[in-house]
Design an enzyme around this catalytic site. Structure first.
Site, PDB file in Angstrom:
ATOM      1  N   GLU A 100       0.778  -1.279  -0.115  1.00  0.00           N
ATOM      2  CA  GLU A 100      -0.007  -0.064   0.108  1.00  0.00           C
ATOM      3  C   GLU A 100       0.936   1.250  -0.113  1.00  0.00           C
ATOM      4  O   GLU A 100       2.020   1.151   0.453  1.00  0.00           O
ATOM      5  CB  GLU A 100      -0.888  -0.048   1.161  1.00  0.00           C
ATOM      6  CG  GLU A 100      -2.258  -0.143   0.968  1.00  0.00           C
ATOM      7  CD  GLU A 100      -3.016   0.764   0.328  1.00  0.00           C
ATOM      8  OE1 GLU A 100      -2.579   1.562  -0.386  1.00  0.00           O
ATOM      9  OE2 GLU A 100      -4.194   0.956   0.500  1.00  0.00           O
ATOM     10  N   ASP A 101       0.396   2.230  -0.785  1.00  0.00           N
ATOM     11  CA  ASP A 101       1.088   3.594  -0.323  1.00  0.00           C
ATOM     12  C   ASP A 101       1.016   4.261   0.938  1.00  0.00           C
ATOM     13  O   ASP A 101       2.016   4.605   1.579  1.00  0.00           O
ATOM     14  CB  ASP A 101       0.507   4.665  -1.429  1.00  0.00           C
ATOM     15  CG  ASP A 101      -0.970   4.740  -1.276  1.00  0.00           C
ATOM     16  OD1 ASP A 101      -1.765   4.116  -0.522  1.00  0.00           O
ATOM     17  OD2 ASP A 101      -1.835   5.558  -1.943  1.00  0.00           O
ATOM     18  N   ASP A 104      -4.023   4.974   6.455  1.00  0.00           N
ATOM     19  CA  ASP A 104      -4.486   6.250   7.238  1.00  0.00           C
ATOM     20  C   ASP A 104      -5.297   5.707   8.252  1.00  0.00           C
ATOM     21  O   ASP A 104      -5.087   5.531   9.462  1.00  0.00           O
ATOM     22  CB  ASP A 104      -5.006   7.199   5.960  1.00  0.00           C
ATOM     23  CG  ASP A 104      -5.591   8.480   6.636  1.00  0.00           C
ATOM     24  OD1 ASP A 104      -5.156   9.003   7.527  1.00  0.00           O
ATOM     25  OD2 ASP A 104      -6.551   9.017   5.872  1.00  0.00           O
ATOM     26  N   LYS A 132       0.350   6.742   9.265  1.00  0.00           N
ATOM     27  CA  LYS A 132      -0.371   8.016   9.960  1.00  0.00           C
ATOM     28  C   LYS A 132      -0.853   7.279  11.240  1.00  0.00           C
ATOM     29  O   LYS A 132      -2.027   7.144  11.296  1.00  0.00           O
ATOM     30  CB  LYS A 132      -1.430   8.932   9.358  1.00  0.00           C
ATOM     31  CG  LYS A 132      -1.153   9.689   7.998  1.00  0.00           C
ATOM     32  CD  LYS A 132      -2.186  10.401   7.592  1.00  0.00           C
ATOM     33  CE  LYS A 132      -1.813  11.030   6.128  1.00  0.00           C
ATOM     34  NZ  LYS A 132      -3.196  11.603   5.329  1.00  0.00           N
ATOM     35  N   PHE A 153      -2.422  15.938   5.164  1.00  0.00           N
ATOM     36  CA  PHE A 153      -2.630  15.186   3.955  1.00  0.00           C
ATOM     37  C   PHE A 153      -1.094  15.322   3.063  1.00  0.00           C
ATOM     38  O   PHE A 153      -0.571  16.465   3.114  1.00  0.00           O
ATOM     39  CB  PHE A 153      -3.607  16.045   3.174  1.00  0.00           C
ATOM     40  CG  PHE A 153      -4.070  15.349   2.139  1.00  0.00           C
ATOM     41  CD1 PHE A 153      -4.748  14.091   2.047  1.00  0.00           C
ATOM     42  CD2 PHE A 153      -3.788  15.761   0.604  1.00  0.00           C
ATOM     43  CE1 PHE A 153      -5.300  13.475   0.919  1.00  0.00           C
ATOM     44  CE2 PHE A 153      -4.215  14.867  -0.412  1.00  0.00           C
ATOM     45  CZ  PHE A 153      -4.847  14.060  -0.401  1.00  0.00           C
ATOM     46  N   VAL A 154      -0.836  14.404   2.322  1.00  0.00           N
ATOM     47  CA  VAL A 154       0.227  14.344   1.326  1.00  0.00           C
ATOM     48  C   VAL A 154       0.133  13.962   0.082  1.00  0.00           C
ATOM     49  O   VAL A 154      -0.943  13.208  -0.080  1.00  0.00           O
ATOM     50  CB  VAL A 154       1.406  13.134   2.121  1.00  0.00           C
ATOM     51  CG1 VAL A 154       2.132  13.764   3.359  1.00  0.00           C
ATOM     52  CG2 VAL A 154       0.794  11.931   2.136  1.00  0.00           C
ATOM     53  N   ASP A 160      -2.567  10.969  -4.451  1.00  0.00           N
ATOM     54  CA  ASP A 160      -3.083  12.105  -5.091  1.00  0.00           C
ATOM     55  C   ASP A 160      -3.826  12.978  -4.257  1.00  0.00           C
ATOM     56  O   ASP A 160      -4.341  12.742  -3.214  1.00  0.00           O
ATOM     57  CB  ASP A 160      -4.060  11.312  -6.025  1.00  0.00           C
ATOM     58  CG  ASP A 160      -5.413  10.655  -5.651  1.00  0.00           C
ATOM     59  OD1 ASP A 160      -5.084   9.803  -4.554  1.00  0.00           O
ATOM     60  OD2 ASP A 160      -6.389  11.257  -5.885  1.00  0.00           O
ATOM     61  N   ARG A 166      -0.188  12.143  -8.634  1.00  0.00           N
ATOM     62  CA  ARG A 166       0.305  10.912  -8.213  1.00  0.00           C
ATOM     63  C   ARG A 166       1.811  10.880  -9.107  1.00  0.00           C
ATOM     64  O   ARG A 166       2.322   9.975  -8.720  1.00  0.00           O
ATOM     65  CB  ARG A 166      -0.500   9.952  -9.096  1.00  0.00           C
ATOM     66  CG  ARG A 166      -1.988   9.511  -8.599  1.00  0.00           C
ATOM     67  CD  ARG A 166      -2.573   8.509  -8.771  1.00  0.00           C
ATOM     68  NE  ARG A 166      -3.973   8.164  -8.361  1.00  0.00           N
ATOM     69  CZ  ARG A 166      -4.398   8.079  -7.370  1.00  0.00           C
ATOM     70  NH1 ARG A 166      -3.466   7.559  -6.398  1.00  0.00           N
ATOM     71  NH2 ARG A 166      -5.606   7.911  -7.248  1.00  0.00           N
TER      72      ARG A 166
HETATM   73  P1  IMP Z   1      -7.465   4.547   4.916  1.00  0.00           P
HETATM   74  O1  IMP Z   1      -8.513   3.514   4.375  1.00  0.00           O
HETATM   75  O2  IMP Z   1      -8.061   5.784   5.447  1.00  0.00           O
HETATM   76  O3  IMP Z   1      -6.429   3.876   5.484  1.00  0.00           O
HETATM   77  O4  IMP Z   1      -6.992   5.237   3.674  1.00  0.00           O
HETATM   78  C1  IMP Z   1      -6.329   4.365   2.784  1.00  0.00           C
HETATM   79  C2  IMP Z   1      -6.120   5.249   1.377  1.00  0.00           C
HETATM   80  O5  IMP Z   1      -6.644   6.537   1.349  1.00  0.00           O
HETATM   81  C3  IMP Z   1      -4.676   5.083   0.796  1.00  0.00           C
HETATM   82  O6  IMP Z   1      -4.480   3.890   0.043  1.00  0.00           O
HETATM   83  C4  IMP Z   1      -4.544   6.476   0.266  1.00  0.00           C
HETATM   84  O7  IMP Z   1      -5.047   5.729  -1.402  1.00  0.00           O
HETATM   85  C5  IMP Z   1      -5.615   7.050   0.675  1.00  0.00           C
HETATM   86  N1  IMP Z   1      -5.074   8.331   1.383  1.00  0.00           N
HETATM   87  C6  IMP Z   1      -4.857   8.216   2.720  1.00  0.00           C
HETATM   88  N2  IMP Z   1      -4.239   9.215   3.312  1.00  0.00           N
HETATM   89  C7  IMP Z   1      -3.974  10.071   2.037  1.00  0.00           C
HETATM   90  C8  IMP Z   1      -3.061  11.390   2.012  1.00  0.00           C
HETATM   91  O8  IMP Z   1      -2.502  11.929   2.937  1.00  0.00           O
HETATM   92  N3  IMP Z   1      -2.870  11.709   0.628  1.00  0.00           N
HETATM   93  C9  IMP Z   1      -3.373  10.921  -0.459  1.00  0.00           C
HETATM   94  N4  IMP Z   1      -4.175   9.846  -0.364  1.00  0.00           N
HETATM   95  C10 IMP Z   1      -4.337   9.317   0.812  1.00  0.00           C
HETATM   96 MG    MG Z   2      -4.306   3.642  -1.795  1.00  0.00          MG
END
Ligand code: IMP
Ligand code: MG
Length: 177
Positions: A100-101, A104, A132, A153-154, A160, A166
């Site tokens: 994963e990137d 969050d 995070k 946010f990044v 993106d 991206r």
């Molecule tokens: P989660 O489900 O909240 O953990 O979010 C995961 C997905 O949200 C990641 O795979 C990203 O694609 C996107 N995401 C979360 N934080 C960021 C950010 O700071 N910048 C851009 N995309 C994010």
């Molecule tokens: Mg993602």
């Protein structure tokens, strides 16, 4: 500083920091998967650039596949995860590495874990470039973390803002003042 739509972003993690950390992660993963044949599953779209560099830093022979999900809109998680296209590969009994990137809230990762577990892999290893910790609401054990970052946010290096950014080679953080 760069601008994307209505937002300004400042440099946060540069190419050499990314290179160095990804090389270390690749080395550790290679050691732990020595003699095995894992299947690396990249989570699209965000992980495409990280997966590309990480997979080159992994020296064991591995398969590479992708899954596509979406959960974000603009700069906050919608909390609802959709699978846009899935795994066609049979992964039963295989060692799976999810790449994963960013983790969050952890909602996407817990959804992925559920979906992928149903296909009965031997085990699942989680690798994320960014994490995070303050935003995490799901209790997930992440095996490899590139960088733990503040809850801001990044963009860039696969990540993106509303579909944009991206392609940037480095990671930028939202400018908040
Ligand atoms: P989660 O489900 O909240 O953990 O979010 C995961 C997905 O949200 C990641 O795979 C990203 O694609 C996107 N995401 C979360 N934080 C960021 C950010 O700071 N910048 C851009 N995309 C994010
Ligand atoms: Mg993602």
């Amino acid at each position: 500083m760069i601008e994307i739509k209505d937002k300004k972003f400042i440099p946060f993690i540069d190419s050499s920091q990314l290179d160095e950390r990804i090389r270390e992660m690749g080395k550790e993963i290679s050691e732990n998967f020595n003699g095995k044949e894992p299947i690396i599953i990249g989570v699209l779209n965000g992980a495409f650039m990280f997966l590309s560099d990480l997979s080159k830093a992994i020296s064991v022979s591995a398969e590479v596949s992708f899954i596509k999900i979406s959960s974000y809109q603009g700069e906050s998680s919608t909390g609802k995860v959709k699978q846009l296209f899935g795994l066609e590969k049979d992964i039963e009994g295989r060692e799976v590495i999810i790449v994963e990137d960013i983790v969050d809230t952890g909602l996407s990762m817990s959804y992925l874990l559920e979906t992928i577990s149903e296909k009965k892999p031997k085990n699942i290893t989680i690798v994320t470039l960014l994490h995070k910790p303050e935003a995490l609401i799901k209790d997930i054990k992440i095996d490899y973390i590139g960088f733990s970052i503040p809850n801001k946010f990044v963009v860039g290096y696969g990540l993106d803002y509303d579909g944009l950014g991206r392609n940037l080679a480095e990671i930028y953080q939202l400018k908040t003042d």
